[in-house]
Design a protein around this motif. Structure first.
Motif, PDB file in Angstrom:
ATOM      1  N   ASP A 172       0.851  -1.179   0.000  1.00  0.00           N
ATOM      2  CA  ASP A 172       0.000   0.000   0.000  1.00  0.00           C
ATOM      3  C   ASP A 172       0.896   1.241   0.000  1.00  0.00           C
ATOM      4  N   GLU A 173       0.303   2.409   0.255  1.00  0.00           N
ATOM      5  CA  GLU A 173       1.071   3.652   0.189  1.00  0.00           C
ATOM      6  C   GLU A 173       2.112   3.726   1.299  1.00  0.00           C
ATOM      7  N   SER A 174       1.759   3.299   2.505  1.00  0.00           N
ATOM      8  CA  SER A 174       2.724   3.328   3.603  1.00  0.00           C
ATOM      9  C   SER A 174       3.876   2.350   3.353  1.00  0.00           C
ATOM     10  N   TYR A 175       3.569   1.217   2.725  1.00  0.00           N
ATOM     11  CA  TYR A 175       4.624   0.250   2.391  1.00  0.00           C
ATOM     12  C   TYR A 175       5.611   0.860   1.402  1.00  0.00           C
ATOM     13  N   ARG A 176       5.095   1.617   0.424  1.00  0.00           N
ATOM     14  CA  ARG A 176       5.993   2.252  -0.552  1.00  0.00           C
ATOM     15  C   ARG A 176       6.810   3.367   0.100  1.00  0.00           C
TER      16      ARG A 176
END
Length: 261
Positions: A172-176
């Motif tokens: 997700d965005e936090s992972y990226r």
């Protein structure tokens, strides 16, 4: 010339026929066949439940399962009836045949008894399957066995699927956004630890090599120099006169001493 003579023939032993094997009654064969048919029907219904649950997403239905059990028992009963009819036709064809059979399915008059027994077993098993199909308790027991076996297979598949899903990261965005931080950890922690382990292994290998060389030198010192090393080939350990190598004659020690005086 040696002449071989045959000795007297030994009397042949009288032929003793093997004991006759009494065949079990037909009812026992029918009972064994019913047990095998029950196990096979349970397996077929179990597969039907698994396919219905995983492919169609249907819940377990006791009535539908009982209907599937009865349908499988009907199918096997019809199959056994067909076998009985075929064996009966083969018995009629073998009634007029004499002589030896040419292959395993070439039945002759000597096979009439075996064919009659086989037809009785098939017919008896067909009747037993029909009775089992009409027995509600038998059908319910077989359906429950199939349900338990199906649930074991489904649970095993679900556990494997959950393990696979849990092992995959959620992107997700936090992972990226945390990708740069994870790369720094990889460089500063994981790779640094690998380098330290590699350097430590090399130091241990060099230390072991130096220790081996030191031990080898100590063994050489303890053994001492070779007593024969450096000795002249013309020296006489018993005190004999040395030999003049240029003239090939022994040297007179007394003459040498007088000249020195």
């Amino acid at each position: 010339m040696v002449v071989w003579r045959k000795g007297p023939k030994k009397p042949a032993r009288p032929y003793v026929a093997p004991p006759e094997v009494e065949l079990p009654p037909v009812s026992h064969a029918v009972e064994d066949g019913l047990l095998i048919a029950k196990s096979w029907a349970s397996l077929e219904v179990k597969n039907w439940i698994v396919v219905r649950a995983l492919r169609d997403g249907a819940d377990y239905d006791p009535e539908a399962t009982a209907a599937a059990v009865r349908a499988e028992l009907d199918r096997m009963a019809a199959e056994q009836e067909g076998y009985a009819e075929r064996v009966g036709e083969e018995r009629q064809a073998a009634f007029q045949k004499r002589g030896n059979a040419k292959h395993q399915h070439d039945y002759r008059a000597g096979d009439l008894s075996a064919l009659s027994r086989r037809r009785s077993v098939y017919a008896g098993l067909a009747d037993a399957l029909v009775d089992a199909r009409n027995d509600d308790e038998f059908v319910a027991e077989l359906a429950e066995t199939a349900r338990e076996r199906a649930w074991e297979d489904i649970a095993r598949a679900l556990e494997a699927n959950l393990d696979r899903v849990a092992a995959e990261p959620v992107v997700d965005e936090s992972y990226r956004r945390a990708r740069a931080q994870r790369l720094r950890w990889l460089r500063d922690i994981d790779l640094a630890r690998l380098i330290e382990d590699h350097v430590a292994d090399e130091k241990a290998a060099r230390k072991a090599e130096r220790s081996d060389k030191k031990s080898e030198k100590q063994r050489d010192k303890k053994s001492g120099p070779n007593p024969d090393a450096g000795a002249s080939v013309n020296a006489d350990p018993a005190g004999a006169d040395p030999v003049d190598e240029s003239a090939g004659k022994p040297v007179d020690r007394q003459a040498g001493r007088g000249a020195a005086r």
